[in-house]
Design a protein around this motif. Sequence first.
Motif, PDB file in Angstrom:
ATOM      1  N   SER A  73       0.652  -0.991   0.587  1.00 40.64           N
ATOM      2  CA  SER A  73      -0.255  -0.065  -0.131  1.00 40.64           C
ATOM      3  C   SER A  73       0.969   1.232  -0.235  1.00 40.64           C
ATOM      4  O   SER A  73       0.653   2.376  -0.820  1.00 40.64           O
ATOM      5  N   ARG A  74       2.020   1.691   1.068  1.00 45.21           N
ATOM      6  CA  ARG A  74       2.518   2.619   0.748  1.00 45.21           C
ATOM      7  C   ARG A  74       3.323   2.725  -0.235  1.00 45.21           C
ATOM      8  O   ARG A  74       3.525   3.824  -1.001  1.00 45.21           O
ATOM      9  N   LEU A  75       4.033   1.580  -0.906  1.00 46.17           N
ATOM     10  CA  LEU A  75       4.574   1.823  -2.102  1.00 46.17           C
ATOM     11  C   LEU A  75       3.815   1.902  -3.680  1.00 46.17           C
ATOM     12  O   LEU A  75       4.379   2.986  -4.198  1.00 46.17           O
ATOM     13  N   TYR A  76       2.078   1.544  -3.342  1.00 47.53           N
ATOM     14  CA  TYR A  76       1.540   2.135  -4.301  1.00 47.53           C
ATOM     15  C   TYR A  76       1.617   3.590  -4.357  1.00 47.53           C
ATOM     16  O   TYR A  76       1.250   3.754  -5.506  1.00 47.53           O
ATOM     17  N   TYR A  77       0.820   4.070  -3.446  1.00 48.32           N
ATOM     18  CA  TYR A  77       0.486   5.336  -2.910  1.00 48.32           C
ATOM     19  C   TYR A  77       2.014   5.990  -4.029  1.00 48.32           C
ATOM     20  O   TYR A  77       1.889   6.934  -4.362  1.00 48.32           O
ATOM     21  N   SER A  78       3.328   6.042  -3.234  1.00 44.53           N
ATOM     22  CA  SER A  78       4.643   6.299  -3.551  1.00 44.53           C
ATOM     23  C   SER A  78       4.702   6.528  -5.171  1.00 44.53           C
ATOM     24  O   SER A  78       5.785   7.428  -5.674  1.00 44.53           O
ATOM     25  N   LYS A  79       4.474   5.417  -5.432  1.00 41.15           N
ATOM     26  CA  LYS A  79       5.446   4.589  -6.873  1.00 41.15           C
ATOM     27  C   LYS A  79       5.190   4.265  -8.224  1.00 41.15           C
ATOM     28  O   LYS A  79       5.067   4.225  -8.910  1.00 41.15           O
ATOM     29  N   LEU A  80       3.744   3.880  -7.760  1.00 40.56           N
ATOM     30  CA  LEU A  80       2.505   2.395  -8.523  1.00 40.56           C
ATOM     31  C   LEU A  80       1.554   2.878  -9.038  1.00 40.56           C
ATOM     32  O   LEU A  80       0.944   2.930 -10.230  1.00 40.56           O
ATOM     33  N   LYS A  81       1.374   4.193  -8.520  1.00 48.89           N
ATOM     34  CA  LYS A  81      -0.352   4.154  -9.268  1.00 48.89           C
ATOM     35  C   LYS A  81      -0.605   4.926  -9.924  1.00 48.89           C
ATOM     36  O   LYS A  81      -0.927   4.554 -10.929  1.00 48.89           O
ATOM     37  N   SER A  82       0.408   5.195 -10.345  1.00 47.72           N
ATOM     38  CA  SER A  82       0.621   6.350 -11.336  1.00 47.72           C
ATOM     39  C   SER A  82       1.220   5.903 -12.326  1.00 47.72           C
ATOM     40  O   SER A  82       0.545   6.480 -14.038  1.00 47.72           O
ATOM     41  N   SER A  83       1.834   4.479 -12.631  1.00 52.85           N
ATOM     42  CA  SER A  83       1.989   3.853 -13.554  1.00 52.85           C
ATOM     43  C   SER A  83       1.821   2.681 -13.823  1.00 52.85           C
ATOM     44  O   SER A  83       2.038   1.415 -14.444  1.00 52.85           O
ATOM     45  N   TRP A  84       0.472   2.319 -12.873  1.00 51.24           N
ATOM     46  CA  TRP A  84      -0.048   1.049 -12.184  1.00 51.24           C
ATOM     47  C   TRP A  84      -0.878   0.474 -13.332  1.00 51.24           C
ATOM     48  O   TRP A  84      -0.344  -0.344 -14.039  1.00 51.24           O
ATOM     49  N   GLU A  85      -1.106   1.335 -14.905  1.00 53.78           N
ATOM     50  CA  GLU A  85      -1.501   0.287 -15.949  1.00 53.78           C
ATOM     51  C   GLU A  85      -1.080  -0.622 -16.688  1.00 53.78           C
ATOM     52  O   GLU A  85      -0.693  -0.694 -17.990  1.00 53.78           O
ATOM     53  N   GLU A  86       0.517   0.143 -16.357  1.00 54.15           N
ATOM     54  CA  GLU A  86       1.903  -0.507 -16.829  1.00 54.15           C
ATOM     55  C   GLU A  86       2.878  -1.312 -16.403  1.00 54.15           C
ATOM     56  O   GLU A  86       3.270  -2.569 -17.345  1.00 54.15           O
ATOM     57  N   VAL A  87       2.043  -1.678 -15.065  1.00 56.46           N
ATOM     58  CA  VAL A  87       2.355  -2.702 -15.100  1.00 56.46           C
ATOM     59  C   VAL A  87       1.889  -4.690 -14.953  1.00 56.46           C
ATOM     60  O   VAL A  87       1.160  -4.425 -15.835  1.00 56.46           O
ATOM     61  N   LYS A  88       2.618  -5.089 -14.959  1.00 62.79           N
ATOM     62  CA  LYS A  88       2.246  -6.020 -15.599  1.00 62.79           C
ATOM     63  C   LYS A  88       2.416  -7.666 -14.266  1.00 62.79           C
ATOM     64  O   LYS A  88       0.681  -8.531 -14.520  1.00 62.79           O
ATOM     65  N   SER A  89       3.446  -7.337 -13.265  1.00 57.91           N
ATOM     66  CA  SER A  89       3.265  -7.992 -12.061  1.00 57.91           C
ATOM     67  C   SER A  89       4.353  -7.281 -11.057  1.00 57.91           C
ATOM     68  O   SER A  89       5.066  -6.838 -11.309  1.00 57.91           O
ATOM     69  N   VAL A  90       3.850  -8.294  -9.780  1.00 52.57           N
ATOM     70  CA  VAL A  90       4.252  -7.301  -8.623  1.00 52.57           C
ATOM     71  C   VAL A  90       4.459  -8.816  -7.677  1.00 52.57           C
ATOM     72  O   VAL A  90       3.836 -10.102  -7.640  1.00 52.57           O
ATOM     73  N   ASP A  91       6.403  -8.663  -7.856  1.00 55.44           N
ATOM     74  CA  ASP A  91       5.387 -10.091  -6.323  1.00 55.44           C
ATOM     75  C   ASP A  91       6.835  -9.196  -5.125  1.00 55.44           C
ATOM     76  O   ASP A  91       7.786  -8.640  -5.128  1.00 55.44           O
ATOM     77  N   LEU A  92       6.251  -9.397  -3.537  1.00 56.04           N
ATOM     78  CA  LEU A  92       6.046  -9.087  -2.723  1.00 56.04           C
ATOM     79  C   LEU A  92       6.790  -9.905  -1.669  1.00 56.04           C
ATOM     80  O   LEU A  92       6.322  -9.904  -0.345  1.00 56.04           O
ATOM     81  N   ARG A  93       7.423 -11.230  -2.365  1.00 57.73           N
ATOM     82  CA  ARG A  93       8.378 -12.094  -1.633  1.00 57.73           C
ATOM     83  C   ARG A  93       9.329 -11.832  -1.248  1.00 57.73           C
ATOM     84  O   ARG A  93       9.960 -12.825  -0.524  1.00 57.73           O
ATOM     85  N   TYR A  94       9.470 -10.443  -1.256  1.00 53.32           N
ATOM     86  CA  TYR A  94      10.765  -9.778  -0.660  1.00 53.32           C
ATOM     87  C   TYR A  94      11.012  -9.181   0.942  1.00 53.32           C
ATOM     88  O   TYR A  94       9.614  -8.519   1.123  1.00 53.32           O
ATOM     89  N   GLN A  95      11.935  -9.052   1.798  1.00 51.33           N
ATOM     90  CA  GLN A  95      11.994  -8.512   2.971  1.00 51.33           C
ATOM     91  C   GLN A  95      12.618  -6.610   3.075  1.00 51.33           C
ATOM     92  O   GLN A  95      11.746  -6.212   3.827  1.00 51.33           O
ATOM     93  N   ASP A  96      12.838  -7.097   2.009  1.00 54.81           N
ATOM     94  CA  ASP A  96      13.467  -5.217   2.299  1.00 54.81           C
ATOM     95  C   ASP A  96      12.879  -4.563   0.535  1.00 54.81           C
ATOM     96  O   ASP A  96      12.641  -3.437   0.398  1.00 54.81           O
ATOM     97  N   GLY A  97      11.278  -5.214   0.223  1.00 56.77           N
ATOM     98  CA  GLY A  97      11.291  -4.479  -1.230  1.00 56.77           C
ATOM     99  C   GLY A  97      10.153  -5.135  -1.900  1.00 56.77           C
ATOM    100  O   GLY A  97       9.901  -5.922  -1.427  1.00 56.77           O
ATOM    101  N   ILE A  98      10.269  -4.768  -2.726  1.00 62.32           N
ATOM    102  CA  ILE A  98       8.914  -5.727  -3.770  1.00 62.32           C
ATOM    103  C   ILE A  98       9.462  -5.639  -5.054  1.00 62.32           C
ATOM    104  O   ILE A  98      10.206  -4.212  -6.188  1.00 62.32           O
ATOM    105  N   ALA A  99       9.693  -6.274  -5.821  1.00 63.77           N
ATOM    106  CA  ALA A  99       9.842  -6.504  -7.420  1.00 63.77           C
ATOM    107  C   ALA A  99       8.767  -6.681  -8.286  1.00 63.77           C
ATOM    108  O   ALA A  99       7.636  -7.078  -8.141  1.00 63.77           O
ATOM    109  N   VAL A 100       8.914  -5.408  -9.447  1.00 63.54           N
ATOM    110  CA  VAL A 100       7.938  -5.126 -10.427  1.00 63.54           C
ATOM    111  C   VAL A 100       7.684  -6.285 -11.881  1.00 63.54           C
ATOM    112  O   VAL A 100       9.142  -5.199 -12.126  1.00 63.54           O
TER     113      VAL A 100
END
Length: 287
Positions: free
Chosen positions: A245-272
């Motif tokens: 939720s934090r990363l979506y608001y800060s970095k993903l929301k504006s370009s969400w239509e360009e995202v193919k997949s998201v991986d949340l299984r990392y301890q220190d971040g998100i793979a896009v």
Amino acid sequence: MDARRYLQHNHRDELKADSRANKRNKTPRKPLTRREQEERKQALLLWSRRVITALKLLFAGVVLGGLMWSLPKFWAWLDRPIAHVGIGGTFHYLRQEEVQSKLEPFLHSRFFVLDLHRMQRTLESDAWISNVRVRKFWPDRLEVSLEEEVPVARWLSSELLNADGKILTPRPGMIFDDLPVLGGPKGREREIMQQYMTLSLQFRPLSLKVEAVNLTPTGSWSFRVGGVNVQLGGDELIERMQRFSRLYYSKLKSSWEEVKSVDLRYQDGIAVAWLDDNRTTGRLAND
């Protein structure tokens, strides 16, 4: 002639003499004592009571005989066959004709012997009926009100789930292409439905719709939201969703239509991963 008069006169004299003799010989009547008067009064009262009791018994017998004669006809008038059936409820997936056919075997019974509990169990045996209320109103009316099950999601390839995770089999002609698709091991439908509800609540403030949720046999969760596939994993689910939720608001929301997949299984971040093949897949660190 003189002799006849003499005999008649003599006969009258004898009768008068006998009458005077009887009066002389007759003893005067002794008056009753108070006790005798009371006893006579009690005897008269007892006799009158017996007469009244006999009359009451006679009247009761007449009435009872009349009742015995008229009771079958009176009972037949009270215990009437069901003549009017009302079926209430909102029908989206069921048809009233189906409900009517389930009720038909019971409608041969009369009012007082109509088995409402059995009727209710029969209707509730239909997986598409969630709640039933059956009432009867004298003299001959039956009222049935029911609530249908509401499918919330598709389950695997051919079934549906309600909000409690109960499996529903679609009826012919039913189309539910707009419902989300849930999948996972058999027997864990309720758990997967609860996870779908949780994700839907979390994404609602983001104006994103959960389109699919899946649980692997190893216990790893994934879902699709807003057209994007998301790998959630099996541990620290709440913490990972908060990070998303934090990363979506800060970095993903504006370009969400360009995202193919998201991986949340990392301890220190998100793979896009991006839809644009020229755009490099990378990891976005936590804020």
